[in-house]
Design an enzyme around this catalytic site. Structure first.
Site, PDB file in Angstrom:
ATOM      1  N   ARG A 148       0.978  -1.400  -0.023  1.00 27.78           N
ATOM      2  CA  ARG A 148      -0.231   0.295  -0.078  1.00 27.78           C
ATOM      3  C   ARG A 148       1.189   1.168  -0.198  1.00 27.78           C
ATOM      4  NH1 ARG A 148      -2.202  -3.393   3.909  1.00 27.78           N
ATOM      5  NH2 ARG A 148      -3.951  -4.675   3.852  1.00 27.78           N
ATOM      6  N   HIS A 244      -1.641   2.313  -5.808  1.00 29.38           N
ATOM      7  CA  HIS A 244      -2.875   0.705  -5.883  1.00 29.38           C
ATOM      8  C   HIS A 244      -2.889  -0.075  -6.712  1.00 29.38           C
ATOM      9  CE1 HIS A 244      -4.660  -0.259  -1.956  1.00 29.38           C
ATOM     10  NE2 HIS A 244      -5.243  -0.955  -2.140  1.00 29.38           N
ATOM     11  N   ARG A 247       0.046  -2.401  -6.653  1.00 30.68           N
ATOM     12  CA  ARG A 247      -0.268  -3.441  -5.591  1.00 30.68           C
ATOM     13  C   ARG A 247      -1.445  -4.217  -6.439  1.00 30.68           C
ATOM     14  NH1 ARG A 247      -1.065  -4.121  -0.163  1.00 30.68           N
ATOM     15  NH2 ARG A 247      -2.848  -4.763   0.704  1.00 30.68           N
ATOM     16  N   HIS A 270      -3.976  -9.226   3.625  1.00 29.50           N
ATOM     17  CA  HIS A 270      -5.127  -8.958   3.769  1.00 29.50           C
ATOM     18  C   HIS A 270      -5.798  -9.849   5.014  1.00 29.50           C
ATOM     19  CE1 HIS A 270      -6.061  -8.409  -0.449  1.00 29.50           C
ATOM     20  NE2 HIS A 270      -5.974  -7.163  -0.077  1.00 29.50           N
TER      21      HIS A 270
END
Length: 300
Positions: A148, A244, A247, A270
């Site tokens: 991130r 992002h 990512r 996550h």
């Protein structure tokens, strides 16, 4: 009626038991406070231990006219969590949210870049400037480690464990994870760290911060966004991208090349694999190949 006591108790639980960040706890609390405001405005005097499904349904109906479906779903989810906590602590025996359904929301697929587009973006960086070496190292790290942008700008020199082949990342809720780092990414970080960063007048409080702005302070997320969008404009890339996007591309390209979801989940940090599963929707061809290559009756 006693809402403040239970909200504070719930906040302590989120912080101590679940290890959530201040921002996340504030978001959870805002949902409950919104319900309290509704009760106050409608002169409904009832405690969190006695409130019933009918009253909450009235609140949900009122909220539905003020926010979109996604925000409504988030509010319902937050309230379900609060009342589940009250049951967990034996404050009440039932959850008034149990039969309240969230509105259906379409799940937006993340934007991604092709490998060739990432190569073009990085190749467009002007390496004749000190910032160029830094920018190349940052983009290689974003894409090579799937970070991130907040994790990138807060990355510390003491978080680099190159001999072991990992970097330590502090993600959402201050949760730490170790992410493997490829030799190419290590190479460009090393070039910046050893040859460029020492020439920057580092501010004392950022002495351990890896990526610095020209004044020796920590880069902002907005600055990284600007760097990426300037490069996109430079090469004529029509896609709307952000940090992002790198990512998302990291996860998608790993999946397309045979990585399993659990490994990708761990690298992305996550909490739930359900979040990672969104990448399954990006390449149907990949799923077909998995079936053809892995099913025991593929050749029958």
């Amino acid at each position: 009626m006693n809402w403040e006591f239970y909200i504070k108790s719930y906040q302590s639980y989120l912080k101590i038991e679940r290890g959530l960040s201040k921002n996340t706890i504030a978001n959870y609390s805002f949902d409950i406070e919104r319900l309290c405001l509704f009760l106050e405005q409608n002169k409904i005097e009832i405690s969190p231990l006695k409130i019933n499904e009918e009253t909450i349904q009235q609140f949900v109906y009122a909220v539905s006219s003020q926010v979109n479906a996604r925000s409504q779903a988030r509010i319902i989810s937050g309230l379900k969590s609060f009342f589940s906590y009250l049951i967990f602590e034996d404050y009440r025996g039932d959850n008034p949210m149990e039969l309240i359904e969230s509105p259906k929301t379409s799940r937006k697929l993340p934007d991604t870049l092709a490998v060739e587009e990432i190569d073009r973006l990085i190749a467009a960086i002007d390496l004749s400037s000190k910032e160029g070496e830094r920018n190349r190292a940052m983009l290689e790290t974003l894409y090579g480690c799937g970070l991130r942008v907040s994790e990138l700008v807060s990355l510390k020199i003491s978080d680099l464990f190159f001999d072991e082949g990992f970097i330590k990342i502090t993600g959402k809720g201050d949760k730490e994870r170790f992410v493997p780092i490829a030799n190419l990414t290590k190479k460009y970080i090393q070039i910046y760290k050893d040859n460029v960063r020492p020439e920057v007048p580092v501010k004392k409080e950022f002495s351990d911060t890896l990526f610095l702005n020209r004044r020796g302070g920590q880069l902002t997320r907005a600055m990284v966004f600007t760097i990426i969008n300037n490069l996109a404009a430079q090469i004529g890339l029509k896609k709307k991208i952000s940090p992002h996007t790198f990512r998302h591309s990291f996860a998608t390209h790993l999946l397309e090349n045979g990585a399993d979801l659990r490994s990708i989940q761990l690298m992305l940090g996550h909490e739930s694999i359900t979040t990672t599963e969104i990448y399954l929707h990006l390449d149907r061809k990949f799923l077909t190949e998995v079936l053809e290559n892995c099913h025991p009756r593929k050749n029958m």
